[in-house]
Design a protein around this motif. Structure first.
Motif: not given
Length: 600
Positions: A253-282
């Motif tokens: 949403v916030t970067f919608a213009g970048e997506v529409a102009r193909r500066r950002l292209v979503p490719l889907g999920e990666g193959p590996d599974e991860y667990l969030a750490q206590q720091s939430i974003r790691t």
């Protein structure tokens, strides 16, 4: 649609039962009374042997409880003893009501109060969620897997009262992405146009080697095929991992213009599974544990900051880590202690030029799209050694058993001997960093990994380097990419990096746990800390002048208050341009090390 969206609204709040809510409130009211008293926001009145009273702002509400006051004005309150009274009747405990009743004492402004109450409510909801999940007793947790320990942590930061806000997560997202949910996550990958993206890496690494090792040739070919299918050249793009929440709630949403102009292209999920750490974003890679952690930007408000990552900061992250790794490897004191760091080996950041034109460099809008890759500690472990977050030393199970006490029992060592081994591994490197290099870390429990053998802490690993370390000398001779970590701090405040971050904010709590459990008495605890420091001082006679100037055995030290920061401004606690100026002091604390000072 966000794949984490719930099917059944009622099932998403199964943990919000009267019993769990009452217990969560009792635990948080205990912590609030204890930490607000420690920071001298409230002053409990003695009303009998080990009995105290706290009155609300208008004097009509009273909290009564039993407590022991330990060293460093630590209030060890018995949660079962707390009662709340008004108008001659007993009322249920409610942490939100407590904040309202103490609004004046806490200095909560009209602007801060509602957001703080939301953080308190979210913290209560998180505790209720944890209470609804199976628990490993402390005696079992000390033998558990690295990530089992990580996901079993329940307390969060030991000092902050509103420490689990995570404002932005819906209930279904909490259940999907919170560390305690222990649900594996696949990261979303974007192709980010090189014209807007900066990638930097360690001197012995390059972009192609990194992404091939992290994703594999088959996945890379699939991502390239997606780009060519859109008529785009894969050579024009760099691959960037994203927290799923960030994609669904912000970037799309916030970067919608970048997506529409193909500066950002979503490719889907990666193959590996991860667990969030206590720091939430790691995230820790559970599919391939020797692969890198991935730290992502996450525009969620938690504990005084929006948890984003700055593209500008990311640019110099690998160079800062290379510099620190060289310093650690070349110092004999660090080598004797066994200290190591896990380096942030590569970083990537996307620059949204419109938001950059509208904001200063500290704005959350500049912290929405970046990531870094940090080494895993698993590959470097010696045979028979196990890693565990240092936060686990402050973990107490529902029956009152502590992980620290269970480790001491497993080791078979006398408690003071076990403590000294731990301090030699953890405390000595922090002292040496300050005295030898004016270098300070943010060494709280979540930022340190213990390496354990037969219950004993053999060495520690420091992490979260580039955003957390500082050299307290604005004129220090550092390589150009590293100079941003230089900060100007008054000389008399430098020792607070030890007194506040280590002694008051960690060892104070560890002491209380061991004393309450009957493992160790206070005098032995603080004597052991003092002896560790004194022996270190004796080992570095060349630093004697600095040791005297930054006196660890001073009779008292300023009480620097963390909750006061959050109560003043819970959107951004600290001015990142001048962190020292933001400190909130409330008198002094008697130094428990002073009585054990070495004789001249």
């Amino acid at each position: 649609m966000d794949p984490a969206a719930p099917v059944d609204p009622a099932a998403s709040v199964d943990h919000l039962t009267p019993r769990h809510w009452a217990e969560a409130n009792r635990l948080l009211v205990r912590k609030a009374l204890a930490e607000f008293a420690h920071e001298r926001l409230i002053t409990p009145e003695p009303v009998g042997a080990d009995r105290y009273l706290v009155r609300g702002d208008d004097g009509t509400v009273e909290y009564r409880f039993a407590a022991r006051v330990l060293a460093l004005a630590h209030w060890q309150i018995d949660p079962a003893s707390i009662t709340r009274h008004a108008g001659g009747r007993e009322l249920p405990l409610d942490a939100v009501d407590l904040c309202l009743e103490l609004r004046g004492a806490l200095g909560l402004t009209d602007a801060v109060l509602p957001v703080y109450l939301e953080e308190i409510t979210a913290t209560l909801a998180g505790t209720a969620y944890k209470l609804g999940r199976p628990e490993l007793p402390a005696a079992d947790l000390v033998r558990a897997d690295f990530q089992v320990i990580e996901t079993q942590m329940t307390e969060g930061h030991p000092c902050f009262v509103a420490n689990n806000g995570r404002l932005g997560f819906g209930v279904h997202e909490y259940d999907r992405y919170a560390p305690e949910a222990a649900r594996p996550v696949r990261l979303v990958w974007l192709a980010a146009h090189r014209d807007h993206t900066t990638f930097t890496c360690a001197a012995d690494l390059d972009y192609d080697t990194l992404v091939r090792a992290e994703l594999g040739d088959e996945v890379l070919a699939g991502f390239a095929g997606t780009l060519t299918g859109l008529g785009l050249d894969p050579a024009d793009y760099l691959l960037l991992p994203v927290h799923p929440w960030q994609w669904w709630n912000k970037l799309a949403v916030t970067f919608a213009g970048e997506v529409a102009r193909r500066r950002l292209v979503p490719l889907g999920e990666g193959p590996d599974e991860y667990l969030a750490q206590q720091s939430i974003r790691t995230f820790f890679n559970v599919t391939a544990p020797t692969r890198h952690y991935v730290k992502t930007a996450l525009s969620v408000l938690n504990m005084g900051f929006m948890r984003g990552l700055s593209a500008a900061y990311m640019e110099h992250t690998p160079a800062i880590n290379d510099w620190l790794a060289g310093l650690v490897a070349g110092d004999p004191v660090f080598r004797r202690a066994g200290l190591s760091i896990i380096r942030e080996r590569a970083a990537i950041g996307y620059r949204h030029r419109q938001y950059e034109a509208a904001t200063d460099r500290y704005s959350p809008y500049r912290r929405m799209l970046a990531a870094l890759w940090r080494e895993s500690p698993v590959a470097g472990l010696e045979s028979g050694r196990r890693p565990a977050t240092m936060a686990s030393l402050l973990h107490v199970d529902r029956a009152g058993g502590s992980v620290a006490g269970a480790l001491i029992a497993e080791s078979g060592l006398a408690p003071a001997v076990w403590l000294r081994r731990y301090l030699d591994a953890y405390f000595v490197p922090l002292l040496h960093s300050l005295y030898a290099y004016d270098l300070v870390f943010m060494p709280h429990g979540e930022n340190v990994i213990l390496v354990l053998h037969a219950g004993v802490v053999e060495r520690v690993i420091f992490k979260d380097i580039a955003e957390e370390i500082a050299v307290l000398d604005p004129d220090a001779d550092l390589p150009p990419p590293v100079r941003r970590i230089r900060v100007a701090v008054p000389d008399e405040e430098k020792i607070l990096s030890i007194f506040t971050d280590v002694v008051d904010c960690f060892l104070r709590h560890l002491n209380a746990i061991l004393v309450t459990e009957g493992v160790l008495d206070e005098e032995t605890f603080w004597r052991t800390v003092a002896e560790c420091a004194s022996d270190y001082h004796d080992s570095v006679p060349q630093l004697a002048d600095r040791v005297r100037r930054h006196d660890l055995f001073a009779a008292e030290f300023p009480l620097s208050c963390l909750n006061r920061l959050q109560l003043r401004n819970n959107q951004q606690m600290v001015d990142l341009a001048d962190p020292s100026a933001a400190l909130q002091f409330a008198g002094t604390l008697a130094n428990p090390l002073a009585r054990f000072a070495p004789r001249p």
